[in-house]
Design a protein around this motif. Structure first.
Motif, mmCIF file in Angstrom:
data_model
loop_
_atom_site.group_PDB
_atom_site.id
_atom_site.type_symbol
_atom_site.label_atom_id
_atom_site.label_comp_id
_atom_site.label_asym_id
_atom_site.label_seq_id
_atom_site.Cartn_x
_atom_site.Cartn_y
_atom_site.Cartn_z
ATOM 1 N N ARG B 53 0.850 -1.204 0.000
ATOM 2 C CA ARG B 53 0.000 0.000 0.000
ATOM 3 C C ARG B 53 0.878 1.243 0.000
ATOM 4 N NH1 ARG B 53 -3.723 1.878 -1.770
ATOM 5 N NH2 ARG B 53 -3.699 -0.161 -2.689
ATOM 6 N N ASN B 56 2.562 1.859 -3.322
ATOM 7 C CA ASN B 56 1.604 2.425 -4.274
ATOM 8 C C ASN B 56 1.349 3.895 -3.969
ATOM 9 O OD1 ASN B 56 1.431 0.006 -5.503
ATOM 10 N ND2 ASN B 56 -0.741 -0.321 -5.178
ATOM 11 N N GLN B 58 3.242 5.971 -2.488
ATOM 12 C CA GLN B 58 4.426 6.766 -2.830
ATOM 13 C C GLN B 58 4.484 7.005 -4.344
ATOM 14 O OE1 GLN B 58 7.445 6.150 -4.532
ATOM 15 N NE2 GLN B 58 8.478 7.995 -3.826
ATOM 16 N N ARG B 59 4.224 5.951 -5.105
ATOM 17 C CA ARG B 59 4.270 6.075 -6.567
ATOM 18 C C ARG B 59 3.183 6.990 -7.093
ATOM 19 N NH1 ARG B 59 8.970 4.422 -6.262
ATOM 20 N NH2 ARG B 59 9.563 2.255 -6.651
ATOM 21 N N GLN B 60 2.141 7.152 -6.283
ATOM 22 C CA GLN B 60 1.040 8.015 -6.715
ATOM 23 C C GLN B 60 1.225 9.431 -6.192
ATOM 24 O OE1 GLN B 60 -2.070 5.693 -5.009
ATOM 25 N NE2 GLN B 60 -2.224 4.294 -6.739
ATOM 26 N N GLY B 61 2.354 9.664 -5.544
ATOM 27 C CA GLY B 61 2.624 11.007 -5.047
ATOM 28 C C GLY B 61 1.878 11.334 -3.773
ATOM 29 N N ARG B 62 1.417 10.306 -3.055
ATOM 30 C CA ARG B 62 0.627 10.561 -1.862
ATOM 31 C C ARG B 62 1.422 10.290 -0.590
ATOM 32 N NH1 ARG B 62 -4.197 6.737 -3.628
ATOM 33 N NH2 ARG B 62 -5.279 7.372 -1.740
ATOM 34 N N THR B 65 9.273 9.108 0.863
ATOM 35 C CA THR B 65 10.152 7.953 0.692
ATOM 36 C C THR B 65 9.788 6.859 1.689
ATOM 37 O OG1 THR B 65 11.869 9.448 0.022
ATOM 38 C CG2 THR B 65 12.569 7.238 0.678
ATOM 39 N N THR B 263 14.878 1.667 -0.517
ATOM 40 C CA THR B 263 13.690 2.498 -0.299
ATOM 41 C C THR B 263 13.068 2.727 -1.661
ATOM 42 O OG1 THR B 263 14.764 4.612 -0.726
ATOM 43 C CG2 THR B 263 14.872 3.806 1.539
ATOM 44 N N SER B 265 13.334 5.149 -3.363
ATOM 45 C CA SER B 265 14.236 5.927 -4.237
ATOM 46 C C SER B 265 15.331 5.065 -4.832
ATOM 47 C CB SER B 265 14.900 7.047 -3.449
ATOM 48 O OG SER B 265 13.921 7.895 -2.933
ATOM 49 N N ASP B 266 15.249 3.785 -4.657
ATOM 50 C CA ASP B 266 16.350 2.906 -5.034
ATOM 51 C C ASP B 266 15.894 1.924 -6.115
ATOM 52 O OD1 ASP B 266 18.756 1.415 -4.816
ATOM 53 O OD2 ASP B 266 17.743 -0.010 -3.499
ATOM 54 N N ASP B 267 16.831 1.509 -6.946
ATOM 55 C CA ASP B 267 16.522 0.548 -8.002
ATOM 56 C C ASP B 267 17.546 -0.585 -7.967
ATOM 57 O OD1 ASP B 267 15.935 -0.848 -10.267
ATOM 58 O OD2 ASP B 267 16.060 0.861 -11.642
ATOM 59 N N ARG B 270 19.886 -2.284 -10.662
ATOM 60 C CA ARG B 270 21.120 -1.692 -11.156
ATOM 61 C C ARG B 270 22.361 -2.314 -10.512
ATOM 62 N NH1 ARG B 270 20.066 4.787 -11.743
ATOM 63 N NH2 ARG B 270 18.147 4.612 -12.927
ATOM 64 N N SER B 312 -6.443 -5.930 3.321
ATOM 65 C CA SER B 312 -6.313 -4.988 2.226
ATOM 66 C C SER B 312 -7.333 -3.858 2.341
ATOM 67 C CB SER B 312 -6.453 -5.758 0.929
ATOM 68 O OG SER B 312 -6.644 -4.883 -0.107
ATOM 69 N N LYS B 316 -6.640 0.203 3.180
ATOM 70 C CA LYS B 316 -7.080 1.257 2.274
ATOM 71 C C LYS B 316 -7.818 2.348 3.063
ATOM 72 C CE LYS B 316 -7.354 -0.638 -2.312
ATOM 73 N NZ LYS B 316 -8.144 -1.034 -3.445
#
Lengths: 426, 341, 479
Positions: B53, B56, B58-62, B65, B263, B265-267, B270, B312, B316
């Motif tokens: 959750r 998601n 974070q990826r939605q800008g809500r 980090t 976090t 911010s990490d990938d 790589r 779930s 929410k």
């Protein structure tokens, strides 16, 4: 209800990201948390989950574009306002039609204010359009609810869809053109008189690069012919040997080689003019034009001067195959110093190629064909002639430079033994 | 003449009970009620769902980090289940599972990650400290609390969490040294997820285990299969018992793997191999515990589904609630919750 | 593909070989995909072909013929001895079913579609475990289509015993015509089967919990139907709740609760429970792909028939909505096109057809529904009794009713009851899909003498100008 998905700061202090891939398209219905796009930032490649459910009205960016944090990534038509109450009995629902299960689909149940009273009610139904027209709308990404049909009672016909689609695609152009006394198709015309193809992807890149060359450079084309009987003989002789090594031998690698040697004597044709300086390049990376389904692509062979004819032949084949399959890396298209374009396989003799920005010259090759020529003994004999057209940037080089360069190339092609003698770095 | 003697022979033990196929080692005598087993399972699920959750959001800008605990749920849930109410939990920054398991409302955690200080207002009676983001500093906080309890003659112990990277920090040394000198009732749980951001364990330390670092301080160190919730539970229980009885601190190295990024911010793609990740996915702590419970008949497929759905949905709701609070408190809260009036 | 291999792969895996599954398979193959169909039944066709639409239509046809024979005497046709050997009827039906399923299998072969008789279970969004008589294997896929259909809903107090308490599946295969039959459920399945046995001389009782049947039908048409039921020996009890049963020798004794709370017993030879159908999702491994069903067990889909997992589609009964084969056909084509990257999405009307005697068919909105949605409507109605062709067929029961929006004259719905209206409804469906106005149909020539003229006449009636019927100016029949 319309809602924007604002591209968020995906890392800590990220300001932009590159849109790698859309996982959805306009008109799709997406659920909350469904993945919609892949975006790469300085920090990571991430999938973006949708923040809400709804139908996608517009994708605001194209793939490979840079998305700024804080701008709308896409626009939804959410179902927040169109919730219908559920009062029917269970068995009724079961025999009821599919629409009830799909009420989320705004195509079917949408209440949008319309100006004309008479058609207000019909918004409970499908838009007034035939199934084929509705399909066309889906294909062109036109929301049937966003347009008013030109037919009776607002009936939408194919033409309305085409116009709506063209409008969204050319609107930005209209803005920039401004002045033009553009002849718009009159609304009474039945069939659309043109088809508007959005300028994107490779086509857009080609357009930009060509325009840059044409605007900046002062291009002149110098033309001449080389007699290649000898060269053809060598090629024929060595064809078997080449074949045994898996190489298809054409004239092109010889021409590449000849140019790489001649350029060493004519550095201004292996140069670029940038910021008031002429950069003479000490390396010889040649772009060569490949005709692909997506349009012109110019892969680059590096260090042509250091490679053997066979090696060049092999790389030519491999690179052009990968270009056609679109499996080529961006790096393999960059950092050229000179280019060759060969139109000969399709026909044509002389033409005026456009320099591959920011180089200073490009060599165009036409079709080799037998011609009657007057030889040293003043006799008319048949000879295989290879047409050469060198476009150069007159800001950087002069006509004499071009002529001398072409002469040198011709001398190598007419007497390939010279290639052997001259090979090697200066 | 030179005299050489062996002064001490030291050893490092390891413990595992539940293997990756969900089978329990026959020699183990673990006895936990079905109810507790089920609760542990539900908490592990909750942790994973909470992570998802948050990612998601974070990826939605809500949300800001976020550091997910994907793959480390067994450590959080196993250890906190072994704790008693009076014990103190001193977390690092990836222990949402431990906090949730201690009874911290998910809403508070959401608030914290949404950047709202109110999220740190954990009810006092839960004896749980807020997150501590600087690396390893919480170890000394934990030791301090343990020493205070010792001084006040309170019958409790402290469980503090940190990662493999933290064991290379000075605070780790200071904390363990003080705890061992004073025999403070403290359990050090090192979550060895094998990655300190992008630095793999091997590039970070030469010692083959972290558990053996305990030996230098004269305390017990043990390596536990951190993907085995039962082993985590037993090991923590034993260490706590020892602490209550005045036996001093223990270092438990929980060997696990960070299945997700450091976090949001990490990938990790790589810097680490897909193969390795795949290998560890097979060892997923939730999957193996689930297999165990299904085989044992403690859990049914339907129950599992109900758990999942309920968790779930609840999360929410909590997230929406937290967003509302955040909106309402916008910018006011920094002073509100940071300074005492 | 060979079952038993460790792991095979296919571009599209389809679970279920029914109307959804086989249509999706064929369309996908036509679009160039490599397709594998995994079917629990040994032959394709699903409920529709094996134990639903097709077998029931065969029996309905036979029963209708049988019942019409005595009526032929008026035409001067006399028969001495009227007799039916029901086991032969069943054999004939089986033959037709077999022929059709083999036909599909043949198409599969021609389109190079892999057909596996096995149970499939999702292991992930990329892999299906296949469990067949030849063992376990795995199948990798790029896209999957769930088309596992539905099964008869069981009432807890009336569990199917396949002897006395039957579902539609079993009753379509009984060898002997029962003397009496009670049907719980007045939906289309119950009504169609009531029709079969009513014609064959069985005493039929229909029990419906709700106060009315056929809720989507306007009341004029419903009344015509109810009159016909009575003529066919079929009794209908609405607002009636079945409570319990007990076996009494060879009979089954049903306890019913009527609207006024009084209780009553009903004895019959067989009991058919036809109270709807439930989707089949058990054992599909949905938990492994984190796909959830809604409260009633259906899979949620978007207009492209996609589930929440982008590469997994659901079509037909399992996706809810109208549980009709042609809805599954349409969804199958949408899913197939969408998988192949085409812009396909659901935006169609589903015509409903019920094979009672007389047949019922409707599409679009009923007058009641249209008014409820706020339309100002005009309607027209035309009875088959006024039609030459219906008279010569001696099938004069029934009407066609057209509903249009008053201002624009756009056709909103058409409802039919009468002879062969299951065929006539397609013109109405086309009209609605095309957004036709009344005049579009009025100006379309309907051949004479055919039943289709009734469609044209009902449209003319809405315009106030039917030819074969006197209608006062500006007053339509129903308003």
């Amino acid at each position: 209800m319309e809602k924007e998905f604002i591209f968020p700061d995906l890392g800590e202090g990220i300001t932009e990201g590159e849109l790698i891939k859309w996982l959805v398209s306009t008109g799709d219905y997406v659920n909350e948390d469904q993945e919609i796009a892949e975006i790469e930032t300085d920090k990571a490649l991430v999938s973006i989950p949708s923040a809400f459910s709804g139908k996608i009205k517009k994708l605001c960016y194209e793939e490979n574009q840079t998305v700024k944090v804080g701008t709308a990534l896409l626009i939804y038509e959410t179902d927040e306002t169109s919730q219908t109450e559920d009062t029917k009995s269970d068995s009724l629902k079961e025999t009821e039609n599919t629409q009830s299960n799909r009420e989320k689909d705004p195509i079917i149940n949408k209440k949008k204010p319309q100006t004309e009273q008479s058609i207000q009610n019909t918004t409970h139904l499908l838009p007034l359009a035939t199934p084929a027209t509705r399909k066309l709308a889906r294909e062109l990404g036109v929301d049937l609810h966003s347009i008013k049909g030109s037919g009776k009672d607002g009936r939408i016909i194919d033409d309305d869809i085409q116009k709506a689609a063209n409008k969204t695609e050319i609107s930005s152009e209209e803005l920039t053109e401004g002045l033009g006394s553009k002849t718009k198709p009159s609304p009474s015309e039945k069939a659309s008189p043109y088809e508007a193809i959005p300028l994107k992807g490779i086509r857009r890149k080609i357009a930009e690069s060509m325009q840059a060359s044409h605007q900046e450079m002062v291009m002149v084309t110098h033309m001449d012919e080389a007699r290649v009987d000898k060269l053809l003989e060598i090629r024929k002789e060595k064809a078997e040997l080449a074949k045994s090594r898996g190489i298809k031998l054409t004239l092109l690698p010889f021409i590449l080689k000849a140019c790489s040697i001649a350029l060493q004597d004519h550095p201004y044709l292996n140069a670029s003019l940038q910021e008031e300086s002429i950069f003479l390049k000490k390396y010889y990376h040649f772009g060569f034009a490949v005709d692909t389904d997506a349009g012109l692509m110019v892969p680059v062979i590096r260090d042509v001067n250091k490679k053997s004819i066979f090696k060049l032949a092999k790389e030519l084949t491999e690179l052009s195959a990968r270009a056609r399959e679109r499996k080529i890396d961006l790096e393999e298209l960059q950092n050229h110093t000179f280019s060759i374009t060969n139109i000969g396989s399709l026909g044509g003799i002389f033409f005026t190629p456009i320099i591959h920005h920011p180089d200073s010259a490009i060599l165009g090759i036409g079709r080799t064909q037998q011609k009657p020529i007057v030889d040293q003994n003043k006799k008319i004999v048949p000879a295989y002639m290879l047409p050469l057209a060198l476009t150069f940037d007159h800001r950087i080089a002069d006509g004499a430079t071009a002529a001398r360069f072409v002469n040198q190339v011709i001398s190598y092609l007419e007497d390939p033994d010279l290639l052997l003698l001259e090979e090697g770095e200066n | 003449m030179m005299t050489e003697k062996v002064l001490q022979k030291l050893q490092v033990k390891s413990l595992s009970i539940l293997n990756e196929h969900g089978e329990v080692d026959s020699s183990s005598t673990i006895q936990l009620s079905e109810e507790i087993l089920k609760k542990m399972y539900a908490k592990m699920l909750l942790t994973r769902e909470f992570d998802q959750r948050c990612i998601n959001l974070q990826r939605q800008g809500r949300m800001g980090t976020y550091a997910a605990a994907y793959g480390q749920e067994a450590i959080h849930v196993g250890s906190t289940t072994a704790m008693q109410t009076q014990d103190w939990l001193v977390p690092s920054f990836r222990e949402q599972g431990a906090l949730l398991s201690r009874g911290v409302n998910p809403e508070l955690l959401f608030l914290f990650f949404m950047g709202c200080e109110k999220g740190n207002e954990i009810p006092k009676e839960l004896h749980t400290l807020p997150y501590c983001v600087p690396c390893a500093t919480q170890i000394t906080h934990g030791v301090g609390i343990a020493m205070a309890a010792q001084y006040k003659k309170e019958n409790l112990a402290v469980v503090t969490f940190f990662g493999d990277g933290a064991s290379s920090e000075g605070d780790f040394h200071e904390g363990l040294n003080f705890a061992s000198v004073y025999q403070a009732p403290c359990v050090f749980i090192c979550q060895n997820n094998q990655w300190a951001i992008s630095t793999p364990l091997k590039q970070q330390m030469h010692s083959p285990t972290i558990a053996q670092k305990a030996l230098a301080y004269g305390i017990e160190g043990e390596r536990i299969d951190g993907n085995d919730v039962l082993a985590v539970f037993i090991a923590t229980k034993r260490a706590l018992k020892k602490a209550y009885e005045g036996g001093g601190p223990t270092l438990l190295e929980m060997l696990s793997y960070r299945l997700g990024p450091h976090t949001t911010s990490d990938d990790p793609s790589r810097y680490r191999e897909e193969k390795e990740l795949h290998l560890w996915k097979q060892k997923d702590p939730i999957l193996r515990f689930e297999k165990y419970l299904l085989n044992k008949g403690v859990l049914s497929e339907e129950e599992k589904k109900v758990f999942q759905e309920k968790i779930s949905e609840d999360l929410k709701k909590h997230a929406l609630e937290a967003e509302k609070i955040c909106q309402a408190l916008k910018n006011q809260d920094i002073c509100e919750f940071t300074f005492k009036k | 593909m060979v079952v038993g291999d460790l792991s095979e792969s296919t571009e599209v895996a389809i679970l279920g070989g029914g109307p959804g599954g086989f249509v999706a398979a064929i369309r996908l193959a036509q679009l160039g995909k490599d397709v594998t169909v995994i079917s629990k039944d040994p032959l394709p066709g699903g409920t529709c072909l094996q134990r639903g639409c097709i077998p029931s239509k065969a029996l309905i046809e036979a029963a209708k013929h049988f019942a019409s024979i005595p009526q032929l005497s008026e035409m001067g046709i006399h028969t001495k001895e009227l007799k039916i050997d029901f086991s032969e009827t069943q054999k004939w039906k089986e033959k037709k079913v077999k022929q059709l399923s083999e036909g599909i299998l043949q198409l599969f072969k021609q389109y190079k579609i892999n057909f596996i008789h096995a149970e499939g279970k999702f292991l992930s969004t990329k892999e299906i475990e296949i469990h067949s008589t030849q063992g376990l294997s795995k199948l990798n896929f790029e896209h999957a289509v769930i088309a596992t259909g539905s099964q008869a809903k069981e009432l807890p107090s009336f569990p199917f015993d396949k002897k006395k308490i039957l579902s539609s599946r079993e009753i379509l295969s009984i060898e002997k015509i029962p003397q009496s039959l009670t049907i719980i459920g007045g939906g289309y399945i119950g009504l169609e089967i009531a029709g079969v046995f009513g014609h064959l001389g069985t005493e039929v009782h229909i029990i419906e919990v709700l106060p009315d049947i056929l809720p989507s039908l306007d009341k004029e048409l419903r009344q015509i139907f109810l009159r016909q039921l009575k003529k066919q020996n079929i009794s209908l009890q609405v607002s009636c709740k079945p409570l319990s049963y007990q076996m009494k020798q060879e009979k089954i004794l049903l306890r019913l609760q009527l609207n006024d709370q009084s209780e009553q017993d009903l004895e019959s030879e067989l009991l058919l429970v036809a109270v709807g159908r439930t989707p089949v999702t058990q054992g599909l491994g949905l938990e492994n792909i984190a796909l959830k069903t809604d409260a009633r067990g259906f899979l949620k889909i978007n207009p492209h028939c996609q589930t929440e997992k982008k590469n997994i589609y659901a079509i037909g009964d399992v996706a809810g909505g109208m549980m009709l084969a042609h809805k599954a056909f349409a969804e199958a084509k949408i899913a197939a096109a969408h998988i192949c990257g085409q812009a396909a999405a659901w935006d169609q009307q589903v015509p409903a057809v019920i094979f009672t005697d007389p047949e019922i068919a409707y599409v679009g909105l009923s007058e009641t529904e249209a008014k409820a949605k706020g339309f100002e409507v005009i309607t027209g109605m035309f009875p088959f009794a006024a039609l030459g062709r219906a008279q010569t067929m001696d099938k004069t029961e029934g009407v066609i009713k057209s509903i249009a929006e008053k201002n624009t004259q756009r056709i909103l719905g058409i409802q039919m009851i009468g002879p062969q209206v299951s065929d006539l409804i397609s013109e109405a469906t086309l009209a609605i899909e095309m957004g036709a106005r009344l005049e579009d149909l009025e100006l379309t020539i309907h051949p004479h003498p055919t039943l289709s003229e009734a469609v044209g006449e009902s449209i003319e009636s809405a315009l106030g100008i039917p030819i074969h019927r006197y209608q006062r100016k500006k007053t339509s029949l129903t308003s």
